[in-house]
Design an enzyme around this catalytic site. Structure first.
Site, mmCIF file in Angstrom:
data_model
loop_
_atom_site.group_PDB
_atom_site.id
_atom_site.type_symbol
_atom_site.label_atom_id
_atom_site.label_comp_id
_atom_site.label_asym_id
_atom_site.label_seq_id
_atom_site.Cartn_x
_atom_site.Cartn_y
_atom_site.Cartn_z
ATOM 1 N N LYS A 91 13.285 -6.075 14.197
ATOM 2 C CA LYS A 91 12.946 -6.409 12.960
ATOM 3 C C LYS A 91 11.827 -5.570 12.729
ATOM 4 O O LYS A 91 10.888 -5.590 13.260
ATOM 5 C CB LYS A 91 12.836 -7.954 12.507
ATOM 6 C CG LYS A 91 12.592 -8.228 11.212
ATOM 7 C CD LYS A 91 13.888 -8.718 10.404
ATOM 8 C CE LYS A 91 13.755 -8.845 9.132
ATOM 9 N NZ LYS A 91 14.476 -7.578 8.611
ATOM 10 N N GLN A 112 4.230 -4.180 14.680
ATOM 11 C CA GLN A 112 5.321 -5.200 14.183
ATOM 12 C C GLN A 112 5.548 -6.082 15.300
ATOM 13 O O GLN A 112 5.964 -7.292 15.030
ATOM 14 C CB GLN A 112 6.580 -4.434 13.640
ATOM 15 C CG GLN A 112 7.615 -5.243 13.157
ATOM 16 C CD GLN A 112 6.991 -5.081 11.569
ATOM 17 O OE1 GLN A 112 6.525 -4.042 11.150
ATOM 18 N NE2 GLN A 112 7.353 -6.333 10.786
ATOM 19 N N LYS A 115 2.981 -8.850 15.201
ATOM 20 C CA LYS A 115 2.901 -9.700 13.918
ATOM 21 C C LYS A 115 4.300 -10.463 13.716
ATOM 22 O O LYS A 115 4.023 -11.531 13.204
ATOM 23 C CB LYS A 115 3.401 -8.418 12.766
ATOM 24 C CG LYS A 115 3.270 -8.764 11.303
ATOM 25 C CD LYS A 115 3.417 -7.867 10.312
ATOM 26 C CE LYS A 115 2.699 -6.785 10.415
ATOM 27 N NZ LYS A 115 2.893 -5.703 9.414
ATOM 28 N N LYS A 127 10.608 -0.331 13.851
ATOM 29 C CA LYS A 127 10.162 0.395 12.552
ATOM 30 C C LYS A 127 11.019 1.619 12.587
ATOM 31 O O LYS A 127 11.672 2.017 13.643
ATOM 32 C CB LYS A 127 8.859 0.901 12.573
ATOM 33 C CG LYS A 127 8.113 0.987 11.364
ATOM 34 C CD LYS A 127 7.977 -0.290 10.539
ATOM 35 C CE LYS A 127 7.489 -0.015 9.264
ATOM 36 N NZ LYS A 127 6.922 -1.171 8.531
ATOM 37 N N GLY A 166 12.542 -2.888 3.945
ATOM 38 C CA GLY A 166 11.745 -1.829 3.318
ATOM 39 C C GLY A 166 10.314 -1.574 3.510
ATOM 40 O O GLY A 166 10.022 -2.597 4.660
ATOM 41 N N ASP A 167 10.019 -0.537 3.218
ATOM 42 C CA ASP A 167 8.559 -0.269 3.624
ATOM 43 C C ASP A 167 8.164 0.537 2.423
ATOM 44 O O ASP A 167 8.854 0.822 1.261
ATOM 45 C CB ASP A 167 8.319 0.194 4.798
ATOM 46 C CG ASP A 167 6.858 0.265 5.267
ATOM 47 O OD1 ASP A 167 5.948 -0.812 5.430
ATOM 48 O OD2 ASP A 167 6.212 1.366 5.435
ATOM 49 N N THR A 210 4.680 -10.175 0.510
ATOM 50 C CA THR A 210 3.610 -9.627 1.359
ATOM 51 C C THR A 210 2.308 -9.807 0.768
ATOM 52 O O THR A 210 1.385 -10.455 1.242
ATOM 53 C CB THR A 210 3.693 -8.106 1.675
ATOM 54 O OG1 THR A 210 5.185 -8.072 2.367
ATOM 55 C CG2 THR A 210 2.883 -7.597 2.682
ATOM 56 N N ASN A 242 4.366 -2.141 -3.914
ATOM 57 C CA ASN A 242 4.891 -3.394 -3.684
ATOM 58 C C ASN A 242 3.646 -4.396 -3.333
ATOM 59 O O ASN A 242 3.552 -5.636 -3.974
ATOM 60 C CB ASN A 242 5.886 -3.473 -2.899
ATOM 61 C CG ASN A 242 6.405 -4.995 -2.730
ATOM 62 O OD1 ASN A 242 5.834 -5.490 -1.807
ATOM 63 N ND2 ASN A 242 7.679 -5.400 -3.308
ATOM 64 N N SER A 385 11.429 -12.253 5.064
ATOM 65 C CA SER A 385 12.769 -11.296 5.560
ATOM 66 C C SER A 385 13.590 -12.180 6.325
ATOM 67 O O SER A 385 14.922 -12.271 6.493
ATOM 68 C CB SER A 385 12.243 -10.017 6.125
ATOM 69 O OG SER A 385 12.121 -9.092 5.291
HETATM 70 P P1 NDP Z 1 4.690 1.185 -1.912
HETATM 71 O O1 NDP Z 1 5.175 2.572 -1.623
HETATM 72 O O2 NDP Z 1 5.405 0.119 -2.926
HETATM 73 O O3 NDP Z 1 3.201 1.591 -2.555
HETATM 74 C C1 NDP Z 1 2.060 2.051 -1.846
HETATM 75 C C2 NDP Z 1 0.981 2.390 -2.684
HETATM 76 O O4 NDP Z 1 -0.121 2.844 -2.149
HETATM 77 C C3 NDP Z 1 1.201 3.335 -4.101
HETATM 78 O O5 NDP Z 1 0.745 2.733 -5.030
HETATM 79 C C4 NDP Z 1 0.617 4.677 -3.528
HETATM 80 O O6 NDP Z 1 0.534 5.734 -4.607
HETATM 81 C C5 NDP Z 1 -0.461 4.360 -2.708
HETATM 82 N N1 NDP Z 1 -1.138 5.195 -2.072
HETATM 83 C C6 NDP Z 1 -0.480 5.817 -0.858
HETATM 84 N N2 NDP Z 1 -1.285 6.724 -0.363
HETATM 85 C C7 NDP Z 1 -2.607 6.236 -0.978
HETATM 86 C C8 NDP Z 1 -3.760 6.650 -0.739
HETATM 87 N N3 NDP Z 1 -4.193 7.642 0.145
HETATM 88 N N4 NDP Z 1 -4.941 6.359 -1.521
HETATM 89 C C9 NDP Z 1 -4.589 5.522 -2.647
HETATM 90 N N5 NDP Z 1 -3.307 4.940 -2.724
HETATM 91 C C10 NDP Z 1 -2.262 5.503 -1.999
HETATM 92 O O7 NDP Z 1 4.310 0.569 -0.448
HETATM 93 P P2 NDP Z 1 3.973 -0.891 0.056
HETATM 94 O O8 NDP Z 1 3.207 -1.526 -1.247
HETATM 95 O O9 NDP Z 1 5.408 -1.697 0.060
HETATM 96 O O10 NDP Z 1 3.215 -0.794 1.145
HETATM 97 C C11 NDP Z 1 1.920 -0.526 1.192
HETATM 98 C C12 NDP Z 1 1.331 -0.744 2.761
HETATM 99 O O11 NDP Z 1 1.652 -2.159 3.088
HETATM 100 C C13 NDP Z 1 1.849 0.164 3.633
HETATM 101 O O12 NDP Z 1 0.928 0.330 4.673
HETATM 102 C C14 NDP Z 1 3.298 -0.834 4.326
HETATM 103 O O13 NDP Z 1 3.348 -0.393 5.381
HETATM 104 C C15 NDP Z 1 2.460 -2.279 4.354
HETATM 105 N N6 NDP Z 1 3.481 -3.371 4.297
HETATM 106 C C16 NDP Z 1 4.442 -3.433 3.279
HETATM 107 C C17 NDP Z 1 5.269 -4.530 3.238
HETATM 108 C C18 NDP Z 1 5.983 -4.830 2.338
HETATM 109 O O14 NDP Z 1 6.754 -5.877 2.109
HETATM 110 N N7 NDP Z 1 6.489 -3.604 1.479
HETATM 111 C C19 NDP Z 1 5.084 -5.588 4.486
HETATM 112 C C20 NDP Z 1 4.082 -5.189 5.432
HETATM 113 C C21 NDP Z 1 3.133 -4.073 5.223
HETATM 114 P P3 NDP Z 1 1.738 6.953 -4.822
HETATM 115 O O15 NDP Z 1 2.532 6.211 -5.602
HETATM 116 O O16 NDP Z 1 0.543 7.916 -5.707
HETATM 117 O O17 NDP Z 1 1.858 7.434 -3.522
#
Ligand code: NDP
Length: 452
Positions: A91, A112, A115, A127, A166-167, A210, A242, A385
């Site tokens: 997963k 993961q 976690k 992943k 998703g991610d 999350t 997200n 999930s």
């Molecule tokens: P999203 O794609 O929804 O959002 C990522 C955000 O981070 C975007 O706003 C992006 O901006 C921004 N970003 C990317 N790179 C940078 C940077 N260098 N500096 C500042 N902002 C940046 O992803 P998620 O919110 O889903 O995921 C975020 C993190 O959380 C990841 O590490 C993911 O692996 C982790 N995660 C997510 C889960 C989930 O349920 N979604 C679960 C567990 C972990 P821009 O749009 O400009 O690229």
């Protein structure tokens, strides 16, 4: 330091570390953390648990060929890394982003495993993803890419085998297209992906899970470590995706004041508190940059990345009580950590996966900052999930309140378990070691019980 750990790290450094830095970073942190456990239980060495745990069960790599809207042939690379299924079906999320490589997915898959173990739920670690960039593509192009990706991926997944989610770059739209293709190929309506839209098999609260979970974890950690609540506290959040949006939302529910968000181009600092409705409209509906936020709220500050001193990040230079890095890996370095510490930060919670560099992490730990590591603090997403898998298997639907209650219980349970484990192993207050030891122990014990 235990010999097993030293030799293991040495062997690995000599073998792969020049090309696999992120994976090494994640693996070395875990191995150092669990050394107190390795010293008290020699079964792990006898059963070669470390040697077996750091190698994925399988790495699946495939070509994805699709047609863009102008009928040009496009080629991307797809991956699924099935790391460990000692505790349950593989997963873990799928990431669509140009920076995706086998190394990035290996680090995420390894994290993961622990976690998922910490959630106490029956799920293994995996992943996957692709170097495909959904940004700037039409819905039709995203659909064609997802269909082509699933033509290969479907051979390796199943509700009892591997259930991707998703991610970064993979939200409800992408999961919908992937699920549609899986259904077409297999003629089944199986819960083979999570994060599906609610009206065809998704769980309520998956999008929120999350971010909400990271805040629930922080609430419990602060209660234990500082006897304080988040109410009225200034918080900084990075990211505007997200995880960040829902962390901001839950912080506001609890009466905290989140004052920032960021994307890859810049940071917003709104000292009155972030306007979440506007932020959602800009990021979820219009999919535009944060600059527009400051046009609508001239009293807020927009700081473009290129205008900030090199090496530091604007978002971590804002004074706050609690910081929530929720964007991406290694986005908070030692300069940022010093800025946060000087400005009096009390807690740091990793919403993103491994957003803190090893040096910054050491700074936080040596200054006794309450530090919630990603594998514990952002486990809410994978927990919900798993709730989606349970609902799909029993053909039932849980209410928002039920999912929220179970999420909160799960995050509180993880936090208390991590705190207790740290105490039991002589590192009280160190949630990094507590999470690594508790997560590792369960997987390792299952691996021993299941044989080689
Ligand atoms: P999203 O794609 O929804 O959002 C990522 C955000 O981070 C975007 O706003 C992006 O901006 C921004 N970003 C990317 N790179 C940078 C940077 N260098 N500096 C500042 N902002 C940046 O992803 P998620 O919110 O889903 O995921 C975020 C993190 O959380 C990841 O590490 C993911 O692996 C982790 N995660 C997510 C889960 C989930 O349920 N979604 C679960 C567990 C972990 P821009 O749009 O400009 O690229």
């Amino acid at each position: 330091m235990n010999d097993y750990t030293d030799s293991e790290i040495k062997e690995f450094e000599g073998k792969d570390c020049s090309t696999e830095n992120l994976f090494c970073q994640a693996m070395e942190e875990v191995i150092y953390s669990i050394s107190p456990l390795l010293k008290t239980d020699d079964r792990y060495k006898e059963h070669a648990i470390l040697e077996r745990l750091i190698v994925p069960d399988r790495v699946i790599k495939f070509k994805v060929t699709w047609l863009d809207d102008a009928n040009n042939i496009k080629v991307n690379t797809g991956y699924r890394i099935q790391f460990n299924n000692a505790l349950g079906p593989y997963k873990g999320g799928l990431r669509f982003h140009p920076t995706v490589t086998e190394e990035v997915l290996k680090f995420l898959g390894f994290e993961q495993i622990l976690k998922n173990s910490l959630t106490g739920l029956p799920i293994g670690g995996a992943k996957g993803g692709s170097d495909f960039d959904p940004k700037g593509k039409s819905d039709f192009e995203v659909m064609k890419f997802c269909s082509a990706f699933m033509v290969e991926l479907h051979k390796y997944i199943g509700p009892r085998m591997d259930v991707p989610a998703g991610d970064i770059g993979v939200g409800g739209r992408e999961i919908g297209f992937l699920f549609g293709e899986y259904k077409k190929i297999t003629s089944t309506f199986d819960g083979v992906l999570t994060g599906k839209p609610f009206f065809f098999g998704g769980s309520l609260m998956r999008p929120e899970a999350t971010g909400y979970g990271a805040v629930y974890f922080t609430e419990t950690m602060l209660e234990i470590e500082a006897k304080e609540s988040l109410q009225g506290k200034i918080c900084t959040v990075s990211g505007a995706g997200n995880v960040a949006l829902h962390a901001i939302e839950k912080l506001q529910h609890l009466g905290a004041i989140p004052v920032s968000c960021s994307d890859s181009k810049g940071t917003i600092y709104d000292s009155r508190g972030v306007d979440l409705d506007l932020l959602k409209e800009l990021k979820l509906v219009k999919r535009t940059s944060l600059e527009t936020y400051a046009q609508k709220h001239p009293e807020a500050k927009y700081i473009p990345v290129e205008e900030y001193p090199e090496g530091a990040h604007a978002v971590w230079d804002i004074p706050c009580y609690a910081a929530f890095p929720c964007a991406t890996q290694n986005e908070l370095n030692d300069i940022d950590a010093q800025n946060l510490i000087v400005n009096g930060v009390v807690s740091v919670t990793e919403g993103a996966n491994m957003p803190t560099t090893p040096k910054a992490l050491n700074d936080f730990l040596s200054h006794k900052i309450c530090f919630a590591p990603a594998k514990a603090a952002n486990a809410g997403g994978v927990a919900v999930s798993e709730f989606e898998m349970a609902q799909n298997a029993s053909m039932s639907k849980w209410s928002f309140e039920k999912v929220d209650e179970k999420l909160k219980e799960t995050m509180q349970m993880i936090c208390k378990r991590v705190a207790l484990t740290a105490k039991d192993y002589g590192v009280e207050g160190n949630y990094v070691d507590g999470a690594n030891i508790a997560g590792f122990k369960k997987v390792a014990d299952a691996m021993i019980a299941e044989g080689i």
